[in-house]
Design a protein around this motif. Structure first.
Motif, PDB file in Angstrom:
ATOM      1  N   TYR A 294      32.996 -13.623   9.244  1.00  0.00           N
ATOM      2  CA  TYR A 294      33.660 -12.368   9.571  1.00  0.00           C
ATOM      3  C   TYR A 294      35.119 -12.683   9.873  1.00  0.00           C
ATOM      4  O   TYR A 294      35.421 -13.247  10.921  1.00  0.00           O
ATOM      5  CB  TYR A 294      32.974 -11.696  10.759  1.00  0.00           C
TER       6      TYR A 294
ATOM      7  N   GLU B 197      23.672  -8.022  17.636  1.00  0.00           N
ATOM      8  CA  GLU B 197      22.959  -7.005  16.864  1.00  0.00           C
ATOM      9  C   GLU B 197      21.502  -6.929  17.290  1.00  0.00           C
ATOM     10  O   GLU B 197      20.849  -5.925  17.091  1.00  0.00           O
ATOM     11  CB  GLU B 197      23.052  -7.306  15.363  1.00  0.00           C
TER      12      GLU B 197
ATOM     13  N   ASP C 292      30.176 -10.221   0.123  1.00  0.00           N
ATOM     14  CA  ASP C 292      29.309 -11.194   0.800  1.00  0.00           C
ATOM     15  C   ASP C 292      29.351 -11.022   2.318  1.00  0.00           C
ATOM     16  O   ASP C 292      28.346 -11.179   2.998  1.00  0.00           O
ATOM     17  CB  ASP C 292      29.751 -12.631   0.470  1.00  0.00           C
ATOM     18  N   VAL C 293      30.548 -10.729   2.828  1.00  0.00           N
ATOM     19  CA  VAL C 293      30.706 -10.617   4.279  1.00  0.00           C
ATOM     20  C   VAL C 293      29.842  -9.471   4.803  1.00  0.00           C
ATOM     21  O   VAL C 293      29.179  -9.594   5.835  1.00  0.00           O
ATOM     22  CB  VAL C 293      32.194 -10.403   4.636  1.00  0.00           C
TER      23      VAL C 293
ATOM     24  N   ASP D  51      27.169  -8.269   3.268  1.00  0.00           N
ATOM     25  CA  ASP D  51      25.770  -8.673   3.110  1.00  0.00           C
ATOM     26  C   ASP D  51      25.347  -9.586   4.248  1.00  0.00           C
ATOM     27  O   ASP D  51      24.221  -9.501   4.751  1.00  0.00           O
ATOM     28  CB  ASP D  51      25.574  -9.392   1.760  1.00  0.00           C
ATOM     29  N   ALA D  52      26.257 -10.480   4.649  1.00  0.00           N
ATOM     30  CA  ALA D  52      25.951 -11.380   5.764  1.00  0.00           C
ATOM     31  C   ALA D  52      25.645 -10.563   7.016  1.00  0.00           C
ATOM     32  O   ALA D  52      24.704 -10.862   7.752  1.00  0.00           O
ATOM     33  CB  ALA D  52      27.126 -12.324   6.017  1.00  0.00           C
ATOM     34  N   ALA D  53      26.428  -9.504   7.231  1.00  0.00           N
ATOM     35  CA  ALA D  53      26.203  -8.660   8.408  1.00  0.00           C
ATOM     36  C   ALA D  53      24.856  -7.955   8.311  1.00  0.00           C
ATOM     37  O   ALA D  53      24.152  -7.796   9.306  1.00  0.00           O
ATOM     38  CB  ALA D  53      27.331  -7.642   8.543  1.00  0.00           C
ATOM     39  N   ARG D  54      24.497  -7.523   7.101  1.00  0.00           N
ATOM     40  CA  ARG D  54      23.190  -6.881   6.926  1.00  0.00           C
ATOM     41  C   ARG D  54      22.077  -7.841   7.286  1.00  0.00           C
ATOM     42  O   ARG D  54      21.115  -7.486   7.964  1.00  0.00           O
ATOM     43  CB  ARG D  54      23.021  -6.420   5.476  1.00  0.00           C
ATOM     44  N   ILE D  55      22.215  -9.090   6.818  1.00  0.00           N
ATOM     45  CA  ILE D  55      21.188 -10.090   7.133  1.00  0.00           C
ATOM     46  C   ILE D  55      21.188 -10.384   8.628  1.00  0.00           C
ATOM     47  O   ILE D  55      20.147 -10.633   9.224  1.00  0.00           O
ATOM     48  CB  ILE D  55      21.422 -11.362   6.293  1.00  0.00           C
ATOM     49  N   ASP D  56      22.364 -10.312   9.252  1.00  0.00           N
ATOM     50  CA  ASP D  56      22.446 -10.545  10.694  1.00  0.00           C
ATOM     51  C   ASP D  56      21.942  -9.358  11.496  1.00  0.00           C
ATOM     52  O   ASP D  56      22.042  -9.357  12.719  1.00  0.00           O
ATOM     53  CB  ASP D  56      23.895 -10.867  11.097  1.00  0.00           C
TER      54      ASP D  56
ATOM     55  N   SER E  41      35.454  -9.055   0.516  1.00  0.00           N
ATOM     56  CA  SER E  41      34.324  -9.763  -0.068  1.00  0.00           C
ATOM     57  C   SER E  41      33.026  -9.058   0.300  1.00  0.00           C
ATOM     58  O   SER E  41      32.734  -8.872   1.474  1.00  0.00           O
ATOM     59  CB  SER E  41      34.294 -11.199   0.465  1.00  0.00           C
TER      60      SER E  41
ATOM     61  N   PRO F 257      37.366  -3.075  10.519  1.00  0.00           N
ATOM     62  CA  PRO F 257      38.345  -3.976  11.158  1.00  0.00           C
ATOM     63  C   PRO F 257      39.114  -4.828  10.158  1.00  0.00           C
ATOM     64  O   PRO F 257      40.204  -5.305  10.460  1.00  0.00           O
ATOM     65  CB  PRO F 257      37.469  -4.869  12.055  1.00  0.00           C
ATOM     66  N   GLN F 258      38.557  -5.013   8.978  1.00  0.00           N
ATOM     67  CA  GLN F 258      39.254  -5.837   7.994  1.00  0.00           C
ATOM     68  C   GLN F 258      40.343  -5.065   7.254  1.00  0.00           C
ATOM     69  O   GLN F 258      41.155  -5.671   6.557  1.00  0.00           O
ATOM     70  CB  GLN F 258      38.260  -6.391   6.961  1.00  0.00           C
TER      71      GLN F 258
ATOM     72  N   LYS G 153      31.843  -2.091  12.180  1.00  0.00           N
ATOM     73  CA  LYS G 153      32.061  -3.380  12.837  1.00  0.00           C
ATOM     74  C   LYS G 153      32.584  -4.459  11.898  1.00  0.00           C
ATOM     75  O   LYS G 153      33.147  -5.447  12.335  1.00  0.00           O
ATOM     76  CB  LYS G 153      30.761  -3.857  13.512  1.00  0.00           C
ATOM     77  N   ILE G 154      32.328  -4.308  10.602  1.00  0.00           N
ATOM     78  CA  ILE G 154      32.723  -5.373   9.674  1.00  0.00           C
ATOM     79  C   ILE G 154      33.802  -4.905   8.695  1.00  0.00           C
ATOM     80  O   ILE G 154      34.855  -5.515   8.585  1.00  0.00           O
ATOM     81  CB  ILE G 154      31.495  -5.892   8.888  1.00  0.00           C
TER      82      ILE G 154
ATOM     83  N   SER H 261      22.668  -5.773  10.918  1.00  0.00           N
ATOM     84  CA  SER H 261      23.449  -4.553  11.063  1.00  0.00           C
ATOM     85  C   SER H 261      22.965  -3.477  10.106  1.00  0.00           C
ATOM     86  O   SER H 261      22.642  -3.767   8.954  1.00  0.00           O
ATOM     87  CB  SER H 261      24.923  -4.830  10.778  1.00  0.00           C
TER      88      SER H 261
END
Lengths: 312, 368
Positions: free
Chosen positions: B97, B112, A202-203, A205-210, A200, A224-225, A220-221, A212
């Motif tokens: 995640y 982060e 979205d996952v 994008d969520a990391a970018r907003i968080d 997805s 591992p998937q 990291k995202i 990364s």
């Protein structure tokens, strides 16, 4: 959850899949036995005394199973053949000599694992790029990459040999590893791209907003998937490379010879006809590394192969 | 609990100025402008693919707009990186995640930011407590229920104490009962943390019950921004009138009479409370009337004859669809009144003509 006997044997069932009934299990067992029979025959042959290899009717079992199997189907198992793989007399009555097979096994393991891992490292990055940052003409590039595998090896072997001669890569580890890496790349890119496509966005994008960065999103995202995909791609690539014969025959030197090439030379040299038990022993040893890798990665492998077909 | 009263912020938290974004040939957002006060619960309301998600992604910095500017806290961030915007976002798909457990999902944004380990631990436990997830901290997302996943997504967004929280249809993937609970939960969290919330939803009930201010969107632009009351009482466009209020406003064609003050309608002549200054004699208009402003006529009152088509009992009220003058009208009646009505009956209805809304038939704009 307590591990069942099957779990201990590593034969874990995929969760969420209906358990097959006895009938179906039996059916699968019969088919599996038919497929496995030649392999079993080779393994048994490796343990037979030299003269037993071509007996008709063949000896079939190393044990009489408490008298269940008639004596003339039973052979006396021996480890002699395995010893001969590494050291044997090359002339009748001569002293045993080292065959160099320890070196060839090392070569096979070294060349296959380095080139597959290298292809995996490069190919995974490329696949992520193709999946997430499509270029104009993305599909065309992917197609071009695939075309490198469309020609049979025999068609491209002559130009490859000439190129290797000219730049002095023949017989070197570097040359054969580069060649296998290039071969594995096409397959790695296609396979890993399909794994990344399934994720997805979205996952990420969520990391970018968080917070990364692009490179951290990848490591990291995203990565591992797709562990299951990496495992599956690694094993498939390893099997292809491990078994490769033609290029290895023509491009490896005495020091970089791989087992398939050496196997061919071991059984066809000396003019004494084929030593079948020796061949079976080499084959049996040759099976072990790939078997072990597949065995240890099988959990990932199953998920990798069924990826996208099972609802997550 | 620290109580930050909503809407008490002095500044503007967020301002979009003439933002446009096109994907290929699809115009996702067009000339979008709005400003949101600090601490406000702001709702972007409109049907799916109207540009809500693109708007949120533009605010977050995930997609750069083709033109226009985005300001956060008075600073132009149109081309600024995502980091440092002080924004977090909850996705419709939750976007947890999958390879990390709940603890690590919560900790991710803090790690982060290179937050100290002890502080991370403290904040994660705090957040888990607020969202009642303490017992699930070691679980992987795939093993959580829909409601739990939703709370993890919320927690991960709140843990950084964002100035602005973007919520993209966060309730769409929940079942009806959970939606109701989560609505209350979201309001509580908003009061508790006092951050600015931008909430995208296609659901009218969510918009009206949660939004302090609602922007009604259509085709990538905003049609009207206002409080729920303003949108209900004074829709500036027939589109807004037809989207806000349940059941929706009745709309039918009419024309302006020669006196330019009253209207010829299929239901007879209607005279609004205040004359429409912009109406010209003979002009085609749309007349809107809320279902609650139609009632059964009393004896001796000017009435319109109608035929009952459908009864929808909803407990203490009943929605009655009637046909009058060739128009299908919906009215809301108390259950006691509706009890005596049967489908196929004739009914005399009275329209409160002071309550009618007048819209231009061509543009849909309200006429005053």
């Amino acid at each position: 959850m307590a591990e069942s006997i099957w779990g201990k044997l590593g034969l874990r069932r995929a969760s969420g899949v209906d358990k097959a009934g006895w009938g179906r299990t039996l059916g699968v067992a019969v088919v599996a036995f038919i497929y496995f029979l030649p392999v079993l025959f080779i393994i048994f042959t490796a343990f037979k005394p030299q003269g037993d290899a071509l007996l008709v009717p063949p000896t079939l079992s190393p044990t009489s199973l408490f008298g269940l199997i008639p004596d003339h189907f039973v052979f006396t198992p021996t480890l002699e053949n395995f010893g001969s793989v590494f050291s044997r007399s090359m002339t009748p009555g001569g002293a045993p000599e080292a065959t160099g097979f320890d070196r060839y096994f090392f070569n096979s393991i070294f060349i296959a694992s380095v080139s597959v891992l290298l292809a995996l490292a490069i190919g995974t990055l490329a696949a992520f790029g193709f999946s997430r940052y499509p270029l104009k003409g993305n599909d065309t590039y992917l197609f071009i990459i695939l075309t490198t595998r469309m020609l049979p090896a025999i068609v491209v072997i002559i130009p490859v040999i000439l190129m290797f001669r000219v730049v002095g890569l023949s017989g070197s580890y570097f040359g054969i590893i580069m060649l296998y890496t290039a071969f594995n790349l096409a397959f790695t890119i296609w396979m890993m791209k399909s794994f990344f496509d399934e994720l997805s966005p979205d996952v990420e994008d969520a990391a970018r907003i968080d917070g990364s960065s692009g490179i951290r999103v990848f490591f990291k995202i995203a990565l591992p998937q797709v562990i299951a995909g990496l495992a599956a791609t690694f094993v498939f690539g390893l099997i292809l490379t491990w078994n490769e014969f033609l290029f290895a025959l023509l491009l490896s030197g005495p020091d970089t010879r791989t087992v398939p090439v050496a196997m061919n030379q071991a059984v066809s040299s000396g003019g004494r006809g084929t030593d079948w038990t020796l061949l079976a022993a080499i084959e049996t040893l040759f099976l072990i590394p790939v078997f072990l890798v597949t065995f240890f990665l099988q959990d990932h492998l199953l998920r990798g192969v069924t990826f996208g077909t099972v609802k997550r | 609990m620290t109580q930050a009263s909503p809407g008490a912020g002095n500044g503007i938290a967020l301002r979009l100025d003439r933002v446009s974004k096109t994907y290929g040939s699809v115009r996702a957002v067009h000339d979008l402008s709005f400003a949101v006060d600090e601490g406000r619960f702001f709702v972007l309301f409109g049907p799916s693919s109207v540009g809500k998600t693109t708007t949120l992604r533009t605010i977050a910095g995930l997609v750069p707009p083709d033109s226009g500017t985005v300001e956060i806290g008075g600073k132009d961030v149109t081309r600024a990186p995502i980091m440092g915007r002080g924004i977090s976002m909850v996705f419709q798909s939750f976007a947890l995640y999958p390879h990390l457990n709940v603890y690590d999902n919560f900790a991710y944004p803090l790690r982060e930011e290179k937050t100290a380990r002890g502080e991370i631990d403290k904040r994660v436990n705090e957040t888990a407590e607020i969202l009642k997830l303490t017992h699930r901290l070691r679980a992987k997302p795939a093993t959580l229920s829909g409601g739990e996943q939703q709370r993890v997504a919320l927690g991960r967004s709140l843990i950084r104490r964002p100035k602005i929280l973007l919520l993209d249809e966060p309730l769409t993937n929940l079942d009806a009962k959970l939606r109701h609970e989560t609505r209350a939960e979201l309001k509580r969290l908003h009061r508790q943390f006092g951050m600015t919330v931008i909430y995208a939803t296609p659901d009218e009930l969510e918009a009206l019950s949660m939004g302090e201010e609602i922007a009604v969107m259509r085709d990538g632009s905003i049609v009207q921004i206002g409080t729920p009351d303003e949108l209900y009482e004074r829709p500036v466009h027939a589109y807004v009138a037809s989207k806000i209020g349940s059941p929706h406003m009745n709309l039918f064609k009419a024309s302006v009479r020669a006196d330019a003050k009253s209207f010829d309608t299929p239901l007879g002549t209607l005279v609004p409370a205040a004359p429409c200054k912009t109406a010209n004699a003979g002009e085609a208009v749309l007349i809107g009337i809320r279902p609650s402003d139609i009632r059964l006529a009393a004896k001796g009152e000017a009435a319109v004859a109608s035929k009952v088509h459908l009864l929808e009992p909803l407990g203490d009220i009943t929605i009655v669809s009637v046909e009058a003058g060739g128009e299908m009208l919906r009215m809301v009646l108390p259950e006691a009144t509706a009890a005596s009505i049967r489908t196929g009956d004739s009914a005399s209805i009275a329209i409160d003509s002071r309550k009618i809304h007048v819209f231009d038939a061509a543009s849909g704009q309200a006429m005053t």
